[in-house]
Scaffold this motif. Structure first.
Motif, PDB file in Angstrom:
ATOM      1  N   PRO A 120       0.842  -1.208   0.000  1.00 38.38           N
ATOM      2  CA  PRO A 120       0.000   0.000   0.000  1.00 38.38           C
ATOM      3  C   PRO A 120       0.876   1.257   0.000  1.00 38.38           C
ATOM      4  N   VAL A 121       0.273   2.342  -0.452  1.00 39.85           N
ATOM      5  CA  VAL A 121       1.007   3.602  -0.604  1.00 39.85           C
ATOM      6  C   VAL A 121       0.304   4.688   0.195  1.00 39.85           C
ATOM      7  N   PHE A 122       1.086   5.326   1.078  1.00 36.15           N
ATOM      8  CA  PHE A 122       0.575   6.481   1.820  1.00 36.15           C
ATOM      9  C   PHE A 122       0.740   7.734   0.963  1.00 36.15           C
ATOM     10  N   ILE A 123      -0.272   8.562   1.016  1.00 38.23           N
ATOM     11  CA  ILE A 123      -0.201   9.860   0.327  1.00 38.23           C
ATOM     12  C   ILE A 123      -0.642  10.933   1.309  1.00 38.23           C
ATOM     13  N   PRO A 124       0.275  11.803   1.745  1.00 37.23           N
ATOM     14  CA  PRO A 124       1.685  11.826   1.360  1.00 37.23           C
ATOM     15  C   PRO A 124       2.476  10.796   2.128  1.00 37.23           C
ATOM     16  N   ASN A 125       3.667  10.537   1.662  1.00 37.39           N
ATOM     17  CA  ASN A 125       4.506   9.567   2.338  1.00 37.39           C
ATOM     18  C   ASN A 125       5.052  10.097   3.656  1.00 37.39           C
ATOM     19  N   GLU A 126       5.035  11.393   3.802  1.00 35.81           N
ATOM     20  CA  GLU A 126       5.477  12.005   5.053  1.00 35.81           C
ATOM     21  C   GLU A 126       4.468  13.088   5.403  1.00 35.81           C
ATOM     22  N   LYS A 127       3.743  12.865   6.529  1.00 34.91           N
ATOM     23  CA  LYS A 127       2.679  13.805   6.903  1.00 34.91           C
ATOM     24  C   LYS A 127       3.121  14.580   8.126  1.00 34.91           C
ATOM     25  N   VAL A 128       2.878  15.887   8.108  1.00 35.16           N
ATOM     26  CA  VAL A 128       3.240  16.773   9.203  1.00 35.16           C
ATOM     27  C   VAL A 128       1.961  17.324   9.820  1.00 35.16           C
ATOM     28  N   ILE A 129       1.843  17.205  11.198  1.00 31.20           N
ATOM     29  CA  ILE A 129       0.700  17.783  11.915  1.00 31.20           C
ATOM     30  C   ILE A 129       1.231  18.614  13.056  1.00 31.20           C
ATOM     31  N   PHE A 130       0.402  19.522  13.577  1.00 35.73           N
ATOM     32  CA  PHE A 130       0.766  20.414  14.674  1.00 35.73           C
ATOM     33  C   PHE A 130      -0.182  20.169  15.842  1.00 35.73           C
ATOM     34  N   LYS A 131       0.365  19.817  17.006  1.00 37.52           N
ATOM     35  CA  LYS A 131      -0.441  19.526  18.196  1.00 37.52           C
ATOM     36  C   LYS A 131       0.266  20.072  19.422  1.00 37.52           C
ATOM     37  N   PRO A 132      -0.522  20.470  20.478  1.00 35.92           N
ATOM     38  CA  PRO A 132       0.102  20.898  21.742  1.00 35.92           C
ATOM     39  C   PRO A 132       0.663  19.679  22.468  1.00 35.92           C
ATOM     40  N   GLU A 133       1.730  19.898  23.231  1.00 33.32           N
ATOM     41  CA  GLU A 133       2.411  18.783  23.884  1.00 33.32           C
ATOM     42  C   GLU A 133       1.587  18.215  25.049  1.00 33.32           C
ATOM     43  N   ASP A 134       0.659  18.977  25.574  1.00 34.82           N
ATOM     44  CA  ASP A 134      -0.126  18.479  26.719  1.00 34.82           C
ATOM     45  C   ASP A 134      -1.462  17.909  26.286  1.00 34.82           C
ATOM     46  N   LEU A 135      -1.536  17.450  25.055  1.00 36.91           N
ATOM     47  CA  LEU A 135      -2.778  16.853  24.556  1.00 36.91           C
ATOM     48  C   LEU A 135      -3.110  15.634  25.413  1.00 36.91           C
ATOM     49  N   PRO A 136      -4.356  15.513  25.873  1.00 35.81           N
ATOM     50  CA  PRO A 136      -4.726  14.396  26.782  1.00 35.81           C
ATOM     51  C   PRO A 136      -4.570  13.051  26.080  1.00 35.81           C
ATOM     52  N   VAL A 137      -4.365  12.033  26.901  1.00 36.51           N
ATOM     53  CA  VAL A 137      -4.298  10.652  26.409  1.00 36.51           C
ATOM     54  C   VAL A 137      -5.636  10.294  25.766  1.00 36.51           C
ATOM     55  N   ASP A 138      -5.563   9.479  24.696  1.00 30.85           N
ATOM     56  CA  ASP A 138      -6.708   9.058  23.880  1.00 30.85           C
ATOM     57  C   ASP A 138      -7.259  10.168  22.985  1.00 30.85           C
ATOM     58  N   SER A 139      -6.563  11.292  22.949  1.00 33.36           N
ATOM     59  CA  SER A 139      -6.996  12.318  21.996  1.00 33.36           C
ATOM     60  C   SER A 139      -6.596  11.896  20.584  1.00 33.36           C
ATOM     61  N   GLU A 140      -7.473  12.155  19.632  1.00 38.49           N
ATOM     62  CA  GLU A 140      -7.197  11.797  18.233  1.00 38.49           C
ATOM     63  C   GLU A 140      -6.247  12.817  17.615  1.00 38.49           C
ATOM     64  N   LEU A 141      -5.164  12.281  17.036  1.00 34.45           N
ATOM     65  CA  LEU A 141      -4.176  13.148  16.384  1.00 34.45           C
ATOM     66  C   LEU A 141      -4.485  13.343  14.899  1.00 34.45           C
ATOM     67  N   VAL A 142      -4.662  12.226  14.172  1.00 31.93           N
ATOM     68  CA  VAL A 142      -4.869  12.316  12.734  1.00 31.93           C
ATOM     69  C   VAL A 142      -5.315  10.961  12.211  1.00 31.93           C
ATOM     70  N   THR A 143      -5.956  10.987  11.086  1.00 29.55           N
ATOM     71  CA  THR A 143      -6.267   9.749  10.369  1.00 29.55           C
ATOM     72  C   THR A 143      -5.299   9.651   9.199  1.00 29.55           C
ATOM     73  N   TYR A 144      -4.478   8.615   9.207  1.00 31.98           N
ATOM     74  CA  TYR A 144      -3.408   8.467   8.221  1.00 31.98           C
ATOM     75  C   TYR A 144      -3.618   7.140   7.519  1.00 31.98           C
ATOM     76  N   THR A 145      -4.139   7.177   6.271  1.00 30.89           N
ATOM     77  CA  THR A 145      -4.501   5.944   5.565  1.00 30.89           C
ATOM     78  C   THR A 145      -3.679   5.800   4.301  1.00 30.89           C
ATOM     79  N   ALA A 146      -3.660   4.584   3.801  1.00 30.80           N
ATOM     80  CA  ALA A 146      -2.928   4.253   2.578  1.00 30.80           C
ATOM     81  C   ALA A 146      -3.887   3.648   1.574  1.00 30.80           C
ATOM     82  N   THR A 147      -3.480   3.672   0.298  1.00 29.86           N
ATOM     83  CA  THR A 147      -4.258   3.049  -0.783  1.00 29.86           C
ATOM     84  C   THR A 147      -3.440   1.912  -1.365  1.00 29.86           C
ATOM     85  N   ASP A 148      -4.153   0.939  -1.918  1.00 29.61           N
ATOM     86  CA  ASP A 148      -3.494  -0.233  -2.493  1.00 29.61           C
ATOM     87  C   ASP A 148      -3.355  -0.014  -3.996  1.00 29.61           C
ATOM     88  N   PRO A 149      -2.121   0.017  -4.531  1.00 34.48           N
ATOM     89  CA  PRO A 149      -1.952   0.220  -5.977  1.00 34.48           C
ATOM     90  C   PRO A 149      -2.440  -0.949  -6.811  1.00 34.48           C
TER      91      PRO A 149
END
Length: 1810
Positions: A1417-1446
């Motif tokens: 599978p291929v991630f698009i983009p292959n390198e993803k950058v996100i911005f989050k505060p360092e004190d984000l609570p546990v179990d907080s959702e950061l991002v959905t990062y999925t891939a597609t099958d060529p």
């Protein structure tokens, strides 16, 4: 008495000599350099700084030995002693360096001399010292002739001996070096006193100045540059010699320098091409034309002896050599029969003219020979009878002013009926039975049409004749046929000024470019033609003040404008300009007229006249202008003049001046007592525009009381009293019937006598009427300002309305004032829109008749026609065109033969066009062939028809002088009418025509002395003759005549040239060499002299014996002397070359000399008295033989052989030929150049090779060499001296072509099919075998391959297999099945060596099928950058990062995992790819770099063989204030007296604004004794002891806040020492004695903690042995090695490594204690700093060792993991001593002796000498 006379004479002579000596002693010294040119010789080109070159001598005449010098070249220095040395290194790039040096005498005058530093020649170098002598090293005097001023003095009695210097012969074009020494002039007085020499004359102070110079102290005579005989053949110099210190001077001596001719000029044809005509029936040896060439070299010399030869003949048919040329005269004659105008109507001969009697320099020209018809029958027009069709004759073009003879046959008219019965012809119409009658006649039986006299286009431009043909015996007649004869204009009319003189007015304040008047001229020649294109120029201006050119004229319009400031009416009130108007755009016939310009006063204020009465008052005249044509009454009062004196006494007034006592007299009067000024009659401005009067005032009672005369100006104001006047009436113009709208074709002009630049003279034009008013009422319009008439409607038709008459109105006042009318007659000319038609006469007579024969007469088309183009000439029409559509075409010269494209024909209409203007000088006639074919049936065609187009000459070429300048010689004693030279000019226009009839005139003579016209020229032949006596070579040795050559018998186009006439001495006695003696009586002594070398050219033509010079002794004046010679060429071999007349001393050469045999001869001249015992000292005479170009080059071998590969590229040089020349080296005569004459075989191209003209190198310049076809070439090489322009020889170069690659490799199979899995790089796709017929193992046999199609993106690579005959295709990039399932490749095979020529290349087609492979599978983009505060609570959702099958063709499920999460902060949903926080994140963690935390995410499909894709998640952590600031220092030291603040630094792991600026507070007891404040940047704490304390250790508690007021308390251990200020010094005793209780308690607590840890460690180890050991990395920790291969460090140079990858298993084992990094939860102990005292080093080590043993944060943490990391580029060297050669031997360990007794052992071990 006789004795007394002798005594008295002796006394007089004695007194004269004594007085002369006295005067000589009183003469002044002349300061200066010893020579104008100082030469210093060195032995190398590279001169070093400081080198002394010699000494420069400057005579100051005041006894000083030191002089101020200055060198212009700053690299050289001259000190005050004159020593010349180098300030900087110098390289003599050309073997010498010349610069100037200045010196100043005692009066401050600057003197200049030139210094030449040159390298000595090889034969001189061994004579040179390392230090140059103090005087410059000049050339050896023995190398050059020395001319001595001879004296005859001895004692008290001396007299001047006469002598004559023979001319020097200096060859032209000498290569130097310059200045080049010619001779040394030397006076006998130089033996007694220093002489100063100078020269004057031609080439010195007369033009061309600067050619010759003389060294003033040595008398060395130099030439400064190469001479050119063609510019000047000889120079007359005068040498002066004056004593520097006494009053002695020589009589000036004449020196003649003759320039010896060298062959440096090619012959020049007098015209090119030459044109000639030969009848086709000419017999052998019939000479019909001549070519001529001139050579600027010396006349009557081999160098100018021109011979002619024919190089080629085109066409070479019917025989290769149809013509021959007289080698001497250039006459061309027929030498073969078979000339046939119908087959070969023109021949072109390439003619070579070569000097040196055909052996020298050469040039080529062209002779164009037209073969004329020998049948004197004129071309015939045949009436086409039988059917309705006929023919229309095109207009004939007959030039005006033809020279006849008359009657002159124009054409033959012939009827088809003439083949069956006799026809009678007659003509009617203009010039026949209508006026002017008798111009044309026709022979009634032959039909020959004649013109009986020359025609004049200005009288009548065309004639319309009607030809009638009637059978003489039967009732048959032709339909009358119209014939138009058009008269071609020739330039036979001069321009005519419309008035003469012209008058104009210009204000004196006029600015530059102000145009104030206009002159106009008309020309009766054809309008819109060069013959009537008039241009204007100003010939002269009178007066030529204040500047020579105050005015300029517009060459086209005739407008005159001011071009200089400075007009001044008071100084120059009137100018007269002589204006030239010339046709042919200023180059043709001309006339002159006059423009009179009156300068008007620019002050519009009335003049003020003040009488100078000597008192305050004065008289002012009021301004007044008097209009012309005033009605009175008269006398009319203008003004009253009044003097201030009139208030005291009665004054009497009178006037003088223009209009008073000067013409026109009586116009003005003044009342003598009242001073009223009157005009007596009306004035006329056109007669006189202003009047200048002088008013006088005198007292009636006392004539002594008078006013100064006063000027009064009366200006006449212009009134509109003159109507415009047309400059001619009627005006004539021509307009083509096909003229387009707005085409301006003529102009009318009118003038107005009223004041210029005034409404009264502002003329405007309008058309009053047009006759006929058809086809429209207003066919024409006129430009109201310029008078230009233009077409404004279409529909002009010459056949309907051939002439229009316009009534033109010209009105002043911008068209509103006085007017006049004139007429413009417009002739509509034929535009060939109904062109004459030539009809092919077919049809029949009666029931059955074939085509009658006919010949089209030549068309006459004037050259330089202005178009418009294409211009219709005629319409060709076939009778068949009435029945079917015909297609016309033309071939021949100017169509498909060169010059191509001149003529074209409309294929359906038959209209024949010329596409551009023709040039008779380029080609005089064109032979066209017309073809007519039916469009629908190619079998129906007319026989081809010949059409001749003759180009009528126009006067478009100015004469050209055959050389410029011409040189001639005239004896000064020449008598009147003695013709001594000739000038010639040629004209490229048609021979035997006014246009080429050249006449000559002399425009000026310089100098104009003794009379302004000493010479006259024959206007026809150009011969120049003497017409006045008084030529005197001594006064005027040269005359320059400006010659004008003009065609049209002197009235047409002209050019100017120069004739330089040298007046020669009429004394035919040869120059004499006199023996310089000092005889008188018995006492005489010999004066020294040297005869200059004689230069005699080799190969002289004699006659022999030829006199060289006369040798003469001074004794010959007293007794008869007998002369003889000995030496080389006299009594030594080669004997007999030179003889001397024993009594006259004349020296002769008896035969021509040969420089190649002997270059110089040394003769000794003897002189003995015949009757007394007297003999001269023998005298040496050197005769140099001047080289002439009399030797051909000779090839060093013949033939030359060379080899060239058949595949040689262009410019490949492969061999060289060489030739030598026996003439003088380093001379044009031996300067050999090479050229290729021919190449055999001339295939595949005639010029396959080229030769370097200088080196003889032969190179390939074309491709296509083929050994199999042409294995050998033979080149004929020409080697010619004179840089390729002189004598020549030919040789042969044989070139063998060697084999190259000429067989292309071939694939065994041309199609291949292969399959390859996707994503695989380097997979073999196919192997392709080939064959090659070239030599195995050679570069022409080994193969290489290229993919030429089907692989645009470079997925495949093709290489050569081991066998060299196999191509292997592999994959170069991963293939993608989902994108492209199949590739079709085209592969070509080539050899390593390029093919020879163009060979067919073998091509194979390879079909590649791509096999599907499971892809990750291929991630698009292959390198993803996100911005989050360092004190984000546990179990907080950061991002959905999925891939597609060529793998789009498969239905696969993707699951997600985290491959690398260094800090264990993340969790991913396996199904959705949602990433959440697993544990708290910390921006300040070691796992975070630059605020970024990286994690690797995996995507895995569920294929049978799963594929995994990876991606990188980058979390940029935003800072939260979760770290309090901390103090970096744990301990300080300070003095207890006058302590200085101690600076504590602060760090905060947070970023701004959660960090600095900081603040601080003291806590508890600290506040009592300590103060803490922030420094200026609020990033550091200044801690100060505020209360004196006893020495000891103290804990200081400080609370530090960040910007957000987050704080932390810190304890700082302060050592208070017994000291003052900054001089901190604490003793160990004090520190040990003053340990506080808190310190003791801290130590005890640390010991308890360590014991507790030890117990816990033992329990842990026991428990571990009893439990199952789990692997460090869990089994379910899926990982792939590829994800870790990129973790390579850079050693100690790498500071960005991450060791966490070496122990990923520990991250997932919270129960495993991490000991591979420093703990962050334990406080660090305090370490002692290094002591300043070396003796405390032992205590320092013990203390810090103890602290390190108890430091939980000290390394190493886990040696295994640390050592597992390896990096490159370590700064540390090896610890091993196995390969160390020094092993510390270079170290100095003596400092160990200073560390105390504990280190004594180490000091003994390492500190000793061993």
């Amino acid at each position: 008495m006789e004795t007394m006379r002798i005594v008295r004479l002796g006394v007089i002579i004695f007194l004269c000599q004594e007085l002369s000596c006295g005067f000589a002693d009183e003469s002044s010294c002349l300061p200066g350099f010893e020579s104008e040119l100082l030469v210093f010789k060195v032995h190398r080109d590279h001169l070093h700084r400081g080198k002394r070159l010699g000494r420069i001598t400057f005579n100051t005449c005041d006894g000083r030995t030191r002089t101020l010098f200055q060198s212009v070249d700053k690299r050289f220095d001259v000190n005050m002693d004159g020593v010349l040395s180098l300030k900087r290194p110098v390289t003599l790039h050309e073997g010498h360096k010349v610069f100037s040096v200045h010196a100043w005498d005692s009066s401050g005058k600057k003197h200049t001399a030139f210094v030449r530093v040159e390298r000595a020649h090889n034969h001189e170098e061994h004579h040179m010292d390392t230090e140059v002598n103090t005087t410059p090293q000049m050339e050896s005097l023995s190398d050059f002739p020395v001319l001595t001023f001879p004296k005859s003095s001895s004692g008290l009695k001396r007299r001047k001996r006469g002598w004559v210097i023979p001319p020097f012969n200096e060859p032209e074009n000498s290569k130097g070096p310059f200045p080049k020494k010619l001779a040394q002039i030397k006076s006998d007085y130089a033996k007694e006193t220093r002489m100063v020499y100078s020269i004057t004359g031609e080439g010195v102070d007369l033009d061309p100045k600067g050619l010759f110079t003389i060294e003033k102290l040595t008398g060395n005579l130099f030439v400064t540059q190469k001479l050119d005989r063609e510019k000047k053949a000889s120079y007359r110099l005068i040498v002066h010699a004056v004593a520097a210190e006494v009053d002695i001077k020589e009589t000036p001596m004449e020196v003649i320098v003759h320039v010896i001719d060298q062959n440096d000029n090619n012959p020049v044809f007098t015209q090119n091409p030459f044109s000639g005509h030969v009848p086709e029936a000419a017999k052998k040896d019939f000479e019909f034309m001549k070519v001529t060439a001139t050579d600027a070299d010396e006349p009557d010399n081999d160098n100018s002896d021109v011979r002619y030869s024919i190089i080629s003949q085109d066409p070479p048919s019917p025989k290769l050599k149809m013509f021959d040329i007289n080698t001497v005269t250039g006459g061309i004659r027929v030498i073969e029969t078979g000339l046939d105008r119908e087959k070969y109507s023109r021949y072109t001969l390439v003619i070579r003219a070569a000097d040196m009697a055909g052996e020298g320099r050469s040039t080529t020209g062209t002779a164009v020979i037209t073969v004329t018809d020998s049948n004197n029958k004129a071309p015939q027009f045949e009436y086409s009878s039988g059917r309705k069709g006929g023919c229309i004759i095109p207009p004939f073009n007959e030039p005006e002013n033809s020279k006849g003879p008359f009657p002159k046959k124009l054409v033959q008219i012939k009827s088809d009926y003439a083949k069956e019965t006799r026809m009678v012809y007659s003509i009617t119409g203009e010039g026949a039975d209508l006026e002017p009658k008798g111009l044309f006649t026709i022979e009634k039986f032959s039909g020959n049409l004649f013109v009986t006299q020359k025609l004049d286009r200005e009288k009548k431009a065309s004639y319309r004749l009607v030809v009638h043909a009637v059978a003489a015996e039967v009732n048959i007649r032709e339909t009358p046929m119209e014939v138009i004869v058009s008269v071609i204009d020739q330039n036979d009319n001069n321009p005519v000024f419309t008035q003469n003189p012209f008058s104009g007015h210009v204000p004196e304040a006029a600015k530059k470019d102000f145009e104030f008047m206009k002159v106009t001229a008309t020309d009766a020649d054809e309008p819109d033609n060069d013959n009537s294109d008039v241009r204007y120029s100003i010939i002269s201006q009178d007066p030529p003040l204040p500047k020579l050119k105050m005015f300029d004229i517009n060459t086209v319009t005739g407008g005159i404008r001011v071009i200089e400031t400075g007009l001044d009416r008071e100084k120059y009130s009137r100018y007269t300009l002589v204006i030239r108007a010339a046709d042919m755009a200023g180059e043709g016939r001309s006339t002159t007229g006059t423009a009179v310009i009156t300068v008007t006063d620019s002050n519009n204020k009335a003049p003020q006249f003040e009488y100078s009465s000597g008192r305050k008052g004065g008289c002012i005249i009021p301004p007044f202008n008097e209009p012309e044509n005033s009605k009175g009454p008269f006398p009319k009062k203008l003004v009253q003049i009044n003097s201030d004196f009139a208030k005291e006494t009665r004054m009497v007034y009178s006037i003088t001046g223009e209009g008073a006592d000067l013409e026109p007299k009586g116009l003005f009067t003044i009342e003598k007592l009242t001073a009223n000024l009157f005009v007596t009659q009306k004035l006329d401005r056109e007669k006189k525009a202003s009047y200048r009067l002088i008013v006088h005032a005198v007292a009636a009672d006392d004539a002594r009381l008078k006013e100064a005369p006063m000027e009064v100006i009366v200006n006449v104001i212009d009134q509109n009293d003159n109507s415009p006047v047309f400059t001619q009436n009627p005006f004539s113009g021509h307009v083509p019937e096909a003229a387009k709208k707005d085409f301006e074709f003529m102009k009318v002009t009118a003038t107005d006598a009223d004041e210029p630049d005034n409404d009264n003279s502002d003329v405007r034009y309008s058309i009053i009427s047009q006759d006929p008013p058809l086809p429209k009422l207003k066919m024409f319009d006129i430009n109201t300002v310029t008078g230009g008439i233009r077409v404004i409607e279409t529909g002009l038709d010459r056949e309907k309305y051939s002439r229009y008459t316009l009534v033109i109105r010209a009105a002043d006042m911008a068209g509103e004032g006085r007017s006049t009318t004139g007429t413009a007659v417009i002739t509509v000319t034929d535009s060939n829109n109904k062109a004459p038609q030539f009809e092919y006469s077919s049809s029949s007579f009666g029931l059955k008749r074939r085509n009658g024969g006919w010949i089209i007469p030549p068309f006459n088309e004037p050259e330089n026609s202005k178009g418009p183009f294409p211009k219709k000439l005629v319409q060709i029409k076939s009778d068949y065109a009435k029945e079917t559509r015909m297609v016309y075409s033309i071939t021949g010269e100017g169509v498909d033969l060169e010059p191509k494209g001149l003529f074209t024909i409309d294929k359906f209409s038959g209209n024949l066009f010329v596409t551009q203007k023709l040039d008779r000088e380029h080609k005089a006639s064109y032979r066209l062939v017309v073809h007519a074919v039916a469009a629908d049936d190619a079998r129906l065609r007319e026989a081809p028809m010949e059409v001749i187009v003759n180009v009528i000459d126009q006067n478009d070429n100015s004469p050209v002088f055959t050389q410029n300048p011409f040189s001639g010689h005239v004896p000064e004693a020449a008598k009147k009418d003695f013709e001594f030279m000739k000038v010639t000019a040629t004209d490229a226009d048609e021979p035997d025509n006014d246009n080429s009839d050249v006449r000559y005139t002399i425009l000026s003579q310089d100098p104009p002395l003794p009379k302004p016209k000493m010479f006259d020229i024959n206007t026809v032949t150009g011969g120049i003759r003497v017409i006045e006596t008084g030529l005197d070579r001594e006064k005027y040795s040269r005359y320059t005549l400006v010659i004008r050559a003009a065609d049209m018998a002197g009235e047409g186009r002209s050019t100017t040239g120069t004739a330089v006439i040298t007046v020669t001495d009429s004394n035919n006695k040869a120059p004499q060499f006199e023996y310089s003696s000092s005889s008188f009586g018995l006492k005489r002594r010999k004066r020294g002299w040297v005869i200059p070398d004689l230069n005699e050219p080799e190969n002289s033509k004699g006659p022999f014996p030829k006199k060289l010079v006369q040798i003469k002794s001074d004794y010959a004046k007293e007794t008869r002397m007998v002369y003889s010679i000995t030496g080389e060429g006299a009594d030594l071999d080669p004997k007999g070359l030179f003889t001397i007349d024993k009594f006259s001393g004349n020296l002769f050469v008896t035969q021509k000399l040969d420089r190649e045999h002997k270059a110089s001869y040394r003769l000794i001249a003897h002189s003995v008295a015949a009757e007394v015992d007297i003999k001269e000292v023998p005298m040496e005479v050197i005769v140099h033989v001047i080289d002439q170009n009399d030797n051909n080059p000779v090839f060093t071998q013949n033939p030359f052989s060379g080899h060239v590969p058949e595949a040689a590229p262009k410019d490949y040089e492969f061999m060289k030929v060489t030739a030598t020349d026996a003439d003088e080296p380093d001379n044009d005569n031996s300067d050999v150049r090479y050229s290729i004459i021919s190449q055999d075989p001339p295939s595949p191209k005639p010029k396959m090779f080229d030769i370097n003209t200088v080196t003889g190198g032969i190179r390939v310049i074309e491709t296509g060499l083929d050994r199999e076809k042409y294995s050998r070439y033979t080149l004929v090489i020409r080697a010619a001296d004179m840089a390729g322009e002189g004598r020549s020889t030919t040789g042969t170069a044989v070139i063998t072509v060697t084999d190259s690659n000429d067989n292309a490799p071939q694939f065994e199979y041309t199609t291949y099919t292969a399959s390859v899995p996707e994503n695989k790089v380097g997979a073999v796709v196919a192997k392709m075998s080939v064959t090659d017929d070239d030599e195995p193992g050679s570069a022409a046999w080994s193969t290489k391959y290229r993919i030429v199609d089907g692989d645009k993106n470079g997925f495949f690579n093709v290489s050569t297999g081991p066998s060299q005959l196999e191509g292997i295709i592999t994959t170069a990039k991963p293939l993608d099945f989902e994108k492209t399932k199949q590739y079709i490749l085209s592969v070509i095979v080539e050899n390593d060596e390029p093919f020879v020529g163009s060979l067919p290349t073998s091509t194979a087609t390879v079909t590649v099928n791509v096999e599907d492979v499971n892809e990750p599978p291929v991630f698009i983009p292959n390198e993803k950058v996100i911005f989050k505060p360092e004190d984000l609570p546990v179990d907080s959702e950061l991002v959905t990062y999925t891939a597609t099958d060529p793998d789009t063709g498969k239905s696969q499920k993707i699951t997600y995992k985290i491959a690398n999460d260094p800090a264990g902060w993340l969790n991913v949903n396996q199904e959705t790819g949602v990433i959440k926080v697993r544990s708290p994140m910390d921006r300040e963690s070691n796992f975070v770099k630059d605020d970024k935390y990286r994690a690797i995410i995996l995507a895995i499909d569920n294929d049978e063989f799963p594929a995994t894709g990876t991606a990188t998640l980058i979390i940029t952590l935003e800072d939260v204030n979760d770290n309090a600031p901390s103090i970096n220092e744990g301990s300080i030291k300070t003095c207890n007296r006058d302590p200085v603040p101690v600076l504590l630094s602060i760090t905060d792991k947070d970023a701004y604004p959660n960090s600095a600026p900081f603040s601080v507070e003291t806590q508890g007891d600290t506040s009592k004794n300590w103060t803490a404040v922030m420094n200026g940047t609020a990033t550091g704490i200044e801690l100060r002891l505020s209360t004196p304390l006893e020495p000891g250790q103290y804990n200081v508690t400080l609370r530090v806040y960040d910007q957000q007021r987050l704080y932390q308390d810190h304890f700082v251990q302060a050592s208070v020492c017994d000291c003052t200020g900054q001089d901190i010094h604490c003793s160990d005793v004090v520190k040990n004695a003053l340990v506080p209780l808190s310190g003791v308690l801290g130590i005890l607590a640390a010991i308890l903690v360590l014991l507790l840890l030890l117990v816990l460690l033992l329990m842990f180890l026991r428990w571990k042995r009893g439990s199952k050991e789990e692997p460090l990395i869990p089994e379910d920790d899926l990982r792939d090695n590829i994800y870790y291969y990129d973790e390579e460090g850079g050693g100690e140079d790498d500071r960005d490594y991450d060791l966490s990858v070496l122990h990923r298993g520990l991250d997932n084992k919270p129960n495993v204690f991490r000991n591979d990094e420093a703990p962050t939860f334990l406080p660090a102990p305090q370490y002692r700093p290094r002591p300043a005292n070396p003796e405390e080093i032992g205590t320092f080590i013990d203390d810090n060792l103890n602290a390190a043993d108890n430091d939980p944060t000290a390394p190493p943490y886990d040696s295994l993991l640390v050592f597992d990391y390896e990096g490159g580029g370590s700064e540390a060297s090896s610890l091993s001593s196995l390969h160390s050669s020094s092993s510390g031997a270079d170290q100095d360990y003596d400092f160990l002796n200073d560390w105390g007794p504990r280190f004594k052992k180490l000091a003994d071990m390492y500190g000793g000498e061993d």
